[in-house]
Write a protein that holds these residues in place. Structure first.
Motif, mmCIF file in Angstrom:
data_model
loop_
_atom_site.group_PDB
_atom_site.id
_atom_site.type_symbol
_atom_site.label_atom_id
_atom_site.label_comp_id
_atom_site.label_asym_id
_atom_site.label_seq_id
_atom_site.Cartn_x
_atom_site.Cartn_y
_atom_site.Cartn_z
ATOM 1 N N GLY A 1 17.413 9.104 -13.091
ATOM 2 C CA GLY A 1 17.208 7.791 -12.355
ATOM 3 C C GLY A 1 16.214 6.812 -12.958
ATOM 4 O O GLY A 1 15.885 5.697 -12.830
ATOM 5 N N LEU A 2 15.146 7.497 -13.926
ATOM 6 C CA LEU A 2 14.324 6.854 -14.719
ATOM 7 C C LEU A 2 14.666 5.615 -15.439
ATOM 8 O O LEU A 2 14.346 4.438 -15.617
ATOM 9 C CB LEU A 2 13.247 7.663 -15.352
ATOM 10 C CG LEU A 2 12.287 7.195 -16.368
ATOM 11 C CD1 LEU A 2 11.319 6.556 -15.353
ATOM 12 C CD2 LEU A 2 11.701 8.358 -17.017
ATOM 13 N N SER A 3 15.846 5.924 -16.225
ATOM 14 C CA SER A 3 16.411 4.999 -17.255
ATOM 15 C C SER A 3 18.047 5.107 -16.939
ATOM 16 O O SER A 3 18.462 6.114 -17.960
ATOM 17 C CB SER A 3 16.108 5.330 -18.327
ATOM 18 O OG SER A 3 16.418 4.335 -19.650
ATOM 19 N N ALA A 4 18.669 4.412 -16.123
ATOM 20 C CA ALA A 4 19.821 4.785 -15.651
ATOM 21 C C ALA A 4 21.042 3.539 -15.920
ATOM 22 O O ALA A 4 20.542 2.415 -16.152
ATOM 23 C CB ALA A 4 20.019 4.760 -14.029
ATOM 24 N N LEU A 5 22.095 4.029 -16.284
ATOM 25 C CA LEU A 5 23.104 3.137 -16.230
ATOM 26 C C LEU A 5 23.299 2.486 -14.965
ATOM 27 O O LEU A 5 23.519 2.799 -14.051
ATOM 28 C CB LEU A 5 24.589 3.534 -16.526
ATOM 29 C CG LEU A 5 25.879 2.866 -16.533
ATOM 30 C CD1 LEU A 5 25.853 1.777 -17.704
ATOM 31 C CD2 LEU A 5 26.927 3.902 -16.772
#
Length: 104
Positions: free
Chosen positions: A75-79
């Motif tokens: 979830g930190l760097s998500a699509l």
């Protein structure tokens, strides 16, 4: 190793991708530029630099994601897609590093 979820069909797929390769998942084209893991003394972590492009038929290609994705914190760097979720599961057969390179 990546995993993807098609939210429409609820189909989940796990797929290996070699660094430098591109794979198709639905209308997505996912490219892996780099995959790194922490040194053994640090907490386990895998990070991959991904570029995800949506190639919907009849539309121009749209880049949905380009950046580092972390296995332990998807979830930190998500699509950001209403149809697909993609996340990093692990890196295999790669050199260990202390942190992702900032050169990409």
């Amino acid at each position: 190793m990546l995993q993807g979820l098609d939210k429409v069909t609820t189909r989940t797929s796990r797929f290996p991708v070699a660094i430098g390769d591109t794979l198709a998942f639905g209308t997505l084209r996912i490219s892996v530029s780099e995959c790194l893991v922490n040194v053994p003394e640090a907490p386990a972590e895998a990070a991959a630099f991904l570029t995800i492009v949506d190639n919907k038929p009849g539309q121009s290609a749209e880049t949905l994601f380009s950046g580092w994705m972390f296995a332990s914190s998807p979830g930190l760097s998500a699509l950001d897609s209403s149809v697909y979720d993609v996340w990093v599961v692990a890196c295999a057969n790669v050199a260990q590093a202390s942190a992702p390179s900032s050169s990409r």
